[in-house]
Structures are given as C-alpha cells and as structure tokens.
Design an enzyme around this catalytic site. Structure first.
Site, PDB file in Angstrom:
ATOM      1  N   ILE A   1       1.067  25.758  10.731  1.00 13.23           N
ATOM      2  CA  ILE A   1       2.325  26.817  10.825  1.00 13.23           C
ATOM      3  C   ILE A   1       1.533  28.508  10.587  1.00 13.23           C
ATOM      4  O   ILE A   1       2.026  29.241  10.706  1.00 13.23           O
ATOM      5  CB  ILE A   1       4.018  26.485   9.829  1.00 13.23           C
ATOM      6  CG1 ILE A   1       2.899  26.421   8.887  1.00 13.23           C
ATOM      7  CG2 ILE A   1       4.724  25.469  10.159  1.00 13.23           C
ATOM      8  CD1 ILE A   1       4.300  26.091   7.306  1.00 13.23           C
ATOM      9  N   SER A   2       0.921  28.120   9.867  1.00 15.21           N
ATOM     10  CA  SER A   2      -0.266  29.046   8.957  1.00 15.21           C
ATOM     11  C   SER A   2      -0.880  30.328  10.799  1.00 15.21           C
ATOM     12  O   SER A   2      -1.433  29.246  11.245  1.00 15.21           O
ATOM     13  CB  SER A   2      -1.030  28.908   8.468  1.00 15.21           C
ATOM     14  OG  SER A   2      -2.176  29.763   7.926  1.00 15.21           O
ATOM     15  N   PRO A   3      -0.295  30.903  10.644  1.00 13.95           N
ATOM     16  CA  PRO A   3      -0.729  32.228  11.732  1.00 13.95           C
ATOM     17  C   PRO A   3      -2.700  32.285  11.825  1.00 13.95           C
ATOM     18  O   PRO A   3      -3.435  32.458  12.366  1.00 13.95           O
ATOM     19  CB  PRO A   3      -0.051  33.557  11.122  1.00 13.95           C
ATOM     20  CG  PRO A   3       1.378  33.324  10.611  1.00 13.95           C
ATOM     21  CD  PRO A   3       0.593  31.660   9.824  1.00 13.95           C
TER      22      PRO A   3
ATOM     23  N   VAL B   1      -4.170  30.207  10.440  1.00 13.24           N
ATOM     24  CA  VAL B   1      -5.257  29.358  10.350  1.00 13.24           C
ATOM     25  C   VAL B   1      -5.223  28.743  12.801  1.00 13.24           C
ATOM     26  O   VAL B   1      -6.207  28.370  12.435  1.00 13.24           O
ATOM     27  CB  VAL B   1      -4.383  28.094  10.237  1.00 13.24           C
ATOM     28  CG1 VAL B   1      -5.323  26.300  10.471  1.00 13.24           C
ATOM     29  CG2 VAL B   1      -4.692  28.088   8.289  1.00 13.24           C
ATOM     30  N   ARG B   2      -4.516  29.414  12.840  1.00 11.95           N
ATOM     31  CA  ARG B   2      -3.804  29.349  14.035  1.00 11.95           C
ATOM     32  C   ARG B   2      -4.908  30.199  14.987  1.00 11.95           C
ATOM     33  O   ARG B   2      -6.008  30.466  16.045  1.00 11.95           O
ATOM     34  CB  ARG B   2      -2.593  29.886  14.504  1.00 11.95           C
ATOM     35  CG  ARG B   2      -1.718  28.078  14.615  1.00 11.95           C
ATOM     36  CD  ARG B   2      -0.082  28.814  15.686  1.00 11.95           C
ATOM     37  NE  ARG B   2       0.252  29.281  13.591  1.00 11.95           N
ATOM     38  CZ  ARG B   2       1.415  30.024  14.472  1.00 11.95           C
ATOM     39  NH1 ARG B   2       1.416  31.308  15.158  1.00 11.95           N
ATOM     40  NH2 ARG B   2       2.130  30.625  12.900  1.00 11.95           N
TER      41      ARG B   2
END
Length: 223
Positions: free
Chosen positions: A11-13, A15-16
């Site tokens: 869910i972490s931007p 991380v994405r």
C-alpha cells in the site's frame, strides 16, 4: 548474480515507486513484507538495516538503502543499460530531481501523508478542508508540468514518473477529482497504466489501499 531484497508493504506509494523501477529494469528481487501496524519496523533486526525504520528499504549485496528517491536513482545508475530513466545530461537530470523533490515535499508530505497518518493511525474522522484544497493544488501543478510533454519530466519515461504516479493514484483514493478538468493528468495516468508491469507494481497496491480508507469513514470538514 544480482541479489536484491525490498522491504515494504504494497500500500506504500514509495514502495510501489521502487517496484516500478525494479520492473522497468527487469531486475529480480525478493520482497519482504514489513508489518507496520504490528510495529515490525521498530524491532532491533529492522533497525539494524534502517535506523529511520522506514519503508521502502533496499538490500543490495549486504548494503542497505532507504528513501525511495535515493533507491530508484541508485538502481538506474547502477543497473540500467542506458540513462533514459535518469538522464546524465545535467539539465535533464535537474528536471527529474525537481519532480522527485516535488513528490517528496509536496505531493507526499502535504498531500497524502497529511491525511493518511491522522486517519489511519490516529483515528481522525474529520479532515480539515485545507487538506482537500492542497490535493487540488497538487493536481493543478501536475497538469501544468505536463503541458506540451507526455511525461512528468519531459517526453521520455523517467523515475520521476514512477515516483509521482504511485502517489498521485493514491491521492485519487482520498479525493474525488474531476478528471475532465485535468485532461493532461488523466492522459498521463492512462499512459503509465499501459506499461506491462504497472498493474503488478502499482495497481495491486492501490486496490489494497481503497478498502483501508473506506472503512475509516473519514470526511473532509465543510465550509
């Protein structure tokens, strides 16, 4: 053989953004989920890797890096076959860097985190209307950046696109935006979604984020 491990949550931007970069470079890696709600990020073992206890954290051959902007620039600088994702030309690179700082200091800090932290972690139910206005201003800026160009830092895909798309699509979960007003932003999002690795690297995390905010039933304060 390259041995990379990415620590984080879908869910972490940030991380994405790293996942998008790894996919664009076709780099194999192990993904280790970090239970932030269970406070796994402040356990001694994780603190040895990253004393700031943040995600994403990248391990490369026993070395640890954190902050998505530093990570994605490092990955391209070390592993890319060309400099297209992070140009060596100083002026082009400066534009990419500016967009990365914009994502960090404005889009993520003033936009997403200013809402997600109180709502998800502090159980805040009513968010000041100024936070919604801040998101609208972010869209105004991005619409301007995209004038006469296909990507956020010019006419070629760069790591700035990976950083911005992960956060902008997360803002979409928080605020209903009139996308007809932001034709360039909408076209840019569509362009990024056509990347063959987009859904796995970014779309999946967005789908996990939506129900998390829906169940909080948060609202913005009215005038």
């Amino acid at each position: 053989m390259v041995k990379l491990t990415l620590y984080g949550i879908e869910i972490s931007p940030p991380v994405r953004a790293v996942k998008l970069t790894l996919a664009a470079l076709n780099l194999p890696y192990d993904f280790v989920k970090v239970d932030l709600m269970g406070r796994a990020h402040i356990l001694p073992d994780f603190l040895k890797k990253n004393p700031q206890h943040t995600v994403p954290t990248l391990e490369d051959d026993g070395h640890y890096l954190w902050d998505s902007h530093a990570i994605i620039a490092y990955l391209v600088s070390k592993y890319a076959d060309s400099d297209s994702l992070y140009p060596k030309d100083l002026l082009q690179r400066a534009v990419v860097d500016q967009r990365l700082h914009f994502e960090s200091g404005v889009v993520f800090a003033d936009g997403l985190r200013s809402i997600s932290k109180p709502v998800l972690f502090l159980n805040q139910k009513v968010v000041p209307k100024e936070r919604k206005q801040a998101i609208i201003e972010i869209y105004d800026f991005v619409e301007t950046f995209l004038k006469d160009q296909d990507y956020i830092a010019g006419n070629q895909l760069t790591i700035a696109d990976f950083s911005l798309i992960s956060t902008i699509t997360s803002l979409d979960v928080l605020v209903t935006i009139d996308h007809a007003k932001y034709a360039r932003v909408s076209a840019w999002i569509k362009r990024l979604k056509e990347l063959p690795y987009y859904e796995e690297a970014n779309g999946k995390g967005i789908k996990e984020l939506i129900p998390m905010f829906k169940k909080t039933n948060f609202t913005f304060a009215s005038d």
